[in-house]
Write a protein that holds these residues in place. Structure first.
Motif, PDB file in Angstrom:
ATOM      1  N   HIS A 123      88.467  86.653   0.035  1.00  0.00           N
ATOM      2  CA  HIS A 123      87.827  85.205   0.245  1.00  0.00           C
ATOM      3  C   HIS A 123      86.884  85.602   0.485  1.00  0.00           C
ATOM      4  O   HIS A 123      85.876  84.544   0.264  1.00  0.00           O
ATOM      5  N   ARG A 148     102.016  87.031  -2.359  1.00  0.00           N
ATOM      6  CA  ARG A 148     100.858  87.525  -1.579  1.00  0.00           C
ATOM      7  C   ARG A 148      99.125  86.461  -1.794  1.00  0.00           C
ATOM      8  O   ARG A 148      98.840  85.609  -1.037  1.00  0.00           O
ATOM      9  N   TYR A 150      99.154  83.822  -3.465  1.00  0.00           N
ATOM     10  CA  TYR A 150      99.619  82.288  -3.138  1.00  0.00           C
ATOM     11  C   TYR A 150      99.006  81.994  -1.823  1.00  0.00           C
ATOM     12  O   TYR A 150      98.923  80.752  -1.642  1.00  0.00           O
ATOM     13  N   ARG A 151      99.939  82.484  -1.125  1.00  0.00           N
ATOM     14  CA  ARG A 151      99.494  82.125   0.103  1.00  0.00           C
ATOM     15  C   ARG A 151      98.146  82.208   0.532  1.00  0.00           C
ATOM     16  O   ARG A 151      97.939  81.133   1.329  1.00  0.00           O
ATOM     17  N   ALA A 152      97.215  83.159   0.354  1.00  0.00           N
ATOM     18  CA  ALA A 152      95.921  83.233   0.567  1.00  0.00           C
ATOM     19  C   ALA A 152      94.893  81.741  -0.242  1.00  0.00           C
ATOM     20  O   ALA A 152      94.997  81.772   0.477  1.00  0.00           O
ATOM     21  N   TYR A 153      95.972  81.340  -1.027  1.00  0.00           N
ATOM     22  CA  TYR A 153      94.851  80.547  -2.642  1.00  0.00           C
ATOM     23  C   TYR A 153      95.425  79.367  -1.258  1.00  0.00           C
ATOM     24  O   TYR A 153      94.530  78.162  -1.347  1.00  0.00           O
ATOM     25  N   ARG A 154      96.342  79.125  -0.787  1.00  0.00           N
ATOM     26  CA  ARG A 154      96.915  77.978   0.027  1.00  0.00           C
ATOM     27  C   ARG A 154      96.557  77.596   1.611  1.00  0.00           C
ATOM     28  O   ARG A 154      95.789  76.737   1.611  1.00  0.00           O
ATOM     29  N   ARG A 155      96.083  79.308   2.394  1.00  0.00           N
ATOM     30  CA  ARG A 155      95.622  79.157   3.335  1.00  0.00           C
ATOM     31  C   ARG A 155      93.621  78.468   3.198  1.00  0.00           C
ATOM     32  O   ARG A 155      93.081  77.887   4.028  1.00  0.00           O
ATOM     33  N   TRP A 156      93.345  78.608   1.608  1.00  0.00           N
ATOM     34  CA  TRP A 156      92.180  78.704   2.036  1.00  0.00           C
ATOM     35  C   TRP A 156      91.639  77.368   0.707  1.00  0.00           C
ATOM     36  O   TRP A 156      91.057  76.455   0.262  1.00  0.00           O
ATOM     37  N   GLY A 157      92.908  76.311   1.251  1.00  0.00           N
ATOM     38  CA  GLY A 157      92.828  74.915   1.040  1.00  0.00           C
ATOM     39  C   GLY A 157      93.261  74.199  -0.498  1.00  0.00           C
ATOM     40  O   GLY A 157      92.762  73.647  -0.647  1.00  0.00           O
ATOM     41  N   TRP A 158      93.529  74.973  -1.579  1.00  0.00           N
ATOM     42  CA  TRP A 158      94.501  74.961  -3.247  1.00  0.00           C
ATOM     43  C   TRP A 158      95.872  74.654  -3.025  1.00  0.00           C
ATOM     44  O   TRP A 158      96.313  74.401  -2.067  1.00  0.00           O
ATOM     45  N   ARG A 159      95.654  73.799  -3.324  1.00  0.00           N
ATOM     46  CA  ARG A 159      97.192  72.517  -3.661  1.00  0.00           C
ATOM     47  C   ARG A 159      97.487  72.795  -5.088  1.00  0.00           C
ATOM     48  O   ARG A 159      97.017  72.651  -5.679  1.00  0.00           O
TER      49      ARG A 159
END
Length: 185
Positions: A123, A148, A150-159
């Motif tokens: 991060h 793993r 994918y979930r991190a990217y989603r938490r960081w705002g990626w769509r």
């Protein structure tokens, strides 16, 4: 999280620490290499790295703790003639793939050595690479089964915006993710 120092390298500078880049890649992708994933084994990843460092605006950031490299991330702005969008498998809205060198930053790689995986290094690298970027959005490609990451990217705002199979050797099916920039206005 360990205390981190970040060092940035342009394409030419990145080549001077090629051995460090390869060390991080081999440790970050040890499981994929062990499985024989052709996208991550042999000299394939480093040939991609060598090609990427020649792109205008290439930026590599390496996280260090003292003299020890913990992870790295890199990318570059997409120019008008980019091949990034070739291989799209999803219909996208008109203009989605229009590039001019200042619209989209390609967040190409994020790697953390196994020992520091899950400690916040990824991060921190993500934010450091995107900090101050002048582009209006960033894009990255992620394997759908890499839950793993994918979930991190989603938490960081990626769509998710689309699906794509890159036109590089042994490339798997990827999801295209988009993140509006600036990261922290």
């Amino acid at each position: 999280m360990p205390e981190l120092q970040f060092r940035h390298y342009d394409g030419e500078g990145a080549q001077t620490i090629r051995a460090t880049v390869e060390l991080i890649q081999r440790e970050a992708y040890a499981d994929a290499i062990e499985r024989g994933d052709p996208f991550e084994t042999g000299d394939v990843p480093m040939r991609r790295f060598d090609a990427y460092t020649r792109r205008p605006g290439y930026d590599l950031v390496v996280a260090f703790q003292g003299d020890e490299p913990l992870g790295q991330a890199w990318g570059w702005p997409l120019d008008r003639d980019t091949a990034w969008w070739r291989g799209l498998l999803t219909d996208v809205e008109p203009g989605f793939t229009d590039e001019n060198g200042t619209r989209t930053f390609a967040f190409s790689e994020l790697m953390v050595r196994k020992r520091w995986s899950g400690a916040g290094v990824g991060h921190a690298l993500h934010d450091e690479l995107l900090k101050g970027r002048p582009e209006t959005r960033a894009t990255l490609l992620v394997r759908p089964e890499n839950t793993r990451a994918y979930r991190a990217y989603r938490r960081w705002g990626w769509r998710k915006a689309a699906e794509l199979r890159p036109g590089v050797e042994h490339a798997p099916l990827m999801d295209v993710l988009i993140l509006p920039l600036p990261l922290h206005p």
